[in-house]
Scaffold this motif. Sequence first.
Motif, PDB file in Angstrom:
ATOM      1  N   CYS A  20       0.814  -1.214   0.000  1.00 13.69           N
ATOM      2  CA  CYS A  20       0.000   0.000   0.000  1.00 13.69           C
ATOM      3  C   CYS A  20       0.850   1.267   0.000  1.00 13.69           C
ATOM      4  N   GLN A  21       2.168   1.143  -0.003  1.00 15.07           N
ATOM      5  CA  GLN A  21       3.063   2.304   0.013  1.00 15.07           C
ATOM      6  C   GLN A  21       3.460   2.680  -1.413  1.00 15.07           C
ATOM      7  N   GLN A  22       3.603   3.992  -1.655  1.00 16.89           N
ATOM      8  CA  GLN A  22       4.077   4.472  -2.950  1.00 16.89           C
ATOM      9  C   GLN A  22       5.355   5.260  -2.750  1.00 16.89           C
ATOM     10  N   LEU A  23       6.331   5.012  -3.629  1.00 14.65           N
ATOM     11  CA  LEU A  23       7.605   5.721  -3.586  1.00 14.65           C
ATOM     12  C   LEU A  23       7.870   6.324  -4.953  1.00 14.65           C
ATOM     13  N   ALA A  24       8.350   7.551  -4.971  1.00 17.13           N
ATOM     14  CA  ALA A  24       8.670   8.226  -6.224  1.00 17.13           C
ATOM     15  C   ALA A  24      10.180   8.165  -6.444  1.00 17.13           C
ATOM     16  N   TYR A  25      10.572   7.864  -7.663  1.00 14.67           N
ATOM     17  CA  TYR A  25      11.986   7.790  -8.038  1.00 14.67           C
ATOM     18  C   TYR A  25      12.227   8.659  -9.259  1.00 14.67           C
ATOM     19  N   THR A  26      13.281   9.447  -9.217  1.00 11.90           N
ATOM     20  CA  THR A  26      13.693  10.205 -10.401  1.00 11.90           C
ATOM     21  C   THR A  26      14.903   9.562 -11.061  1.00 11.90           C
ATOM     22  N   SER A  27      15.482   8.581 -10.400  1.00  8.98           N
ATOM     23  CA  SER A  27      16.649   7.883 -10.937  1.00  8.98           C
ATOM     24  C   SER A  27      16.325   6.404 -11.123  1.00  8.98           C
ATOM     25  N   VAL A  28      16.497   5.914 -12.338  1.00 13.28           N
ATOM     26  CA  VAL A  28      16.248   4.494 -12.599  1.00 13.28           C
ATOM     27  C   VAL A  28      17.271   3.639 -11.851  1.00 13.28           C
ATOM     28  N   ASP A  29      18.498   4.147 -11.673  1.00 12.84           N
ATOM     29  CA  ASP A  29      19.522   3.393 -10.948  1.00 12.84           C
ATOM     30  C   ASP A  29      19.120   3.176  -9.495  1.00 12.84           C
ATOM     31  N   LYS A  30      18.617   4.208  -8.838  1.00 16.02           N
ATOM     32  CA  LYS A  30      18.164   4.099  -7.449  1.00 16.02           C
ATOM     33  C   LYS A  30      16.979   3.141  -7.345  1.00 16.02           C
ATOM     34  N   LEU A  31      16.067   3.212  -8.312  1.00 13.80           N
ATOM     35  CA  LEU A  31      14.917   2.308  -8.335  1.00 13.80           C
ATOM     36  C   LEU A  31      15.378   0.855  -8.418  1.00 13.80           C
ATOM     37  N   VAL A  32      16.297   0.563  -9.328  1.00 10.17           N
ATOM     38  CA  VAL A  32      16.790  -0.805  -9.513  1.00 10.17           C
ATOM     39  C   VAL A  32      17.516  -1.288  -8.253  1.00 10.17           C
ATOM     40  N   LEU A  33      18.319  -0.404  -7.631  1.00 14.63           N
ATOM     41  CA  LEU A  33      19.008  -0.791  -6.395  1.00 14.63           C
ATOM     42  C   LEU A  33      18.015  -1.126  -5.285  1.00 14.63           C
ATOM     43  N   ASP A  34      16.994  -0.291  -5.115  1.00 10.87           N
ATOM     44  CA  ASP A  34      16.013  -0.537  -4.061  1.00 10.87           C
ATOM     45  C   ASP A  34      15.184  -1.790  -4.323  1.00 10.87           C
ATOM     46  N   VAL A  35      14.797  -2.024  -5.573  1.00 11.06           N
ATOM     47  CA  VAL A  35      14.031  -3.237  -5.895  1.00 11.06           C
ATOM     48  C   VAL A  35      14.880  -4.479  -5.631  1.00 11.06           C
ATOM     49  N   GLY A  36      16.147  -4.442  -6.037  1.00 11.52           N
ATOM     50  CA  GLY A  36      17.051  -5.574  -5.781  1.00 11.52           C
ATOM     51  C   GLY A  36      17.212  -5.845  -4.296  1.00 11.52           C
ATOM     52  N   ALA A  37      17.425  -4.772  -3.524  1.00 17.33           N
ATOM     53  CA  ALA A  37      17.571  -4.920  -2.074  1.00 17.33           C
ATOM     54  C   ALA A  37      16.283  -5.465  -1.465  1.00 17.33           C
ATOM     55  N   TYR A  38      15.151  -5.000  -1.956  1.00 23.13           N
ATOM     56  CA  TYR A  38      13.857  -5.461  -1.435  1.00 23.13           C
ATOM     57  C   TYR A  38      13.644  -6.945  -1.722  1.00 23.13           C
ATOM     58  N   LEU A  39      13.997  -7.386  -2.913  1.00 24.85           N
ATOM     59  CA  LEU A  39      13.822  -8.800  -3.250  1.00 24.85           C
ATOM     60  C   LEU A  39      14.728  -9.695  -2.403  1.00 24.85           C
ATOM     61  N   ARG A  40      15.926  -9.201  -2.046  1.00 27.46           N
ATOM     62  CA  ARG A  40      16.842  -9.986  -1.219  1.00 27.46           C
ATOM     63  C   ARG A  40      16.420 -10.010   0.250  1.00 27.46           C
ATOM     64  N   ASP A  41      15.951  -8.869   0.794  1.00 26.66           N
ATOM     65  CA  ASP A  41      15.595  -8.784   2.211  1.00 26.66           C
ATOM     66  C   ASP A  41      14.462  -7.765   2.384  1.00 26.66           C
ATOM     67  N   PRO A  42      13.207  -8.197   2.181  1.00 25.14           N
ATOM     68  CA  PRO A  42      12.079  -7.272   2.187  1.00 25.14           C
ATOM     69  C   PRO A  42      11.907  -6.504   3.501  1.00 25.14           C
ATOM     70  N   GLU A  43      12.005  -7.184   4.639  1.00 24.92           N
ATOM     71  CA  GLU A  43      11.753  -6.515   5.914  1.00 24.92           C
ATOM     72  C   GLU A  43      12.774  -5.420   6.194  1.00 24.92           C
ATOM     73  N   ALA A  44      14.051  -5.737   6.024  1.00 30.41           N
ATOM     74  CA  ALA A  44      15.106  -4.755   6.293  1.00 30.41           C
ATOM     75  C   ALA A  44      15.018  -3.574   5.325  1.00 30.41           C
ATOM     76  N   THR A  45      14.706  -3.844   4.071  1.00 29.06           N
ATOM     77  CA  THR A  45      14.610  -2.774   3.081  1.00 29.06           C
ATOM     78  C   THR A  45      13.417  -1.876   3.381  1.00 29.06           C
ATOM     79  N   GLU A  46      12.279  -2.450   3.756  1.00 21.98           N
ATOM     80  CA  GLU A  46      11.115  -1.636   4.128  1.00 21.98           C
ATOM     81  C   GLU A  46      11.447  -0.721   5.301  1.00 21.98           C
ATOM     82  N   LYS A  47      12.070  -1.260   6.330  1.00 17.24           N
ATOM     83  CA  LYS A  47      12.424  -0.446   7.500  1.00 17.24           C
ATOM     84  C   LYS A  47      13.377   0.682   7.107  1.00 17.24           C
TER      85      LYS A  47
END
Length: 102
Positions: A20-47
């Motif tokens: 239910c959360q929305q995040l805005a990204y202006t950098s595709v690199d930052k988006l890809v890094l955050d998605v990768g981190a989220y897929l590896r460790d969802p709880e830690a990345t959310e926090k």
Amino acid sequence: MLRNITITPVLNGFVAQVGCQQLAYTSVDKLVLDVGAYLRDPEATEKRILKEEGFNAKHTLGGAEAPAPYPQVNAATDCCAGEPQPTTATGVGAMLGGLARR
């Protein structure tokens, strides 16, 4: 818990919806890094994201005091005389009702 991720391109970047959360990204690199981190460790990345970058992070996770609310606007005193004033009735019913009284 891994939540659904939806990425939508917008004019100046992307909006990623994670659960239910929305995040805005202006950098595709930052988006890809955050998605990768989220897929590896969802709880830690959310926090981390909610604490460091979330809109309400400093207010919901024990940071600084909440900012003062926007001042209330009083149309009768705060608007210029030439500006259109807000009405209380809106929509088709109000328009038709206004026509019927003419």
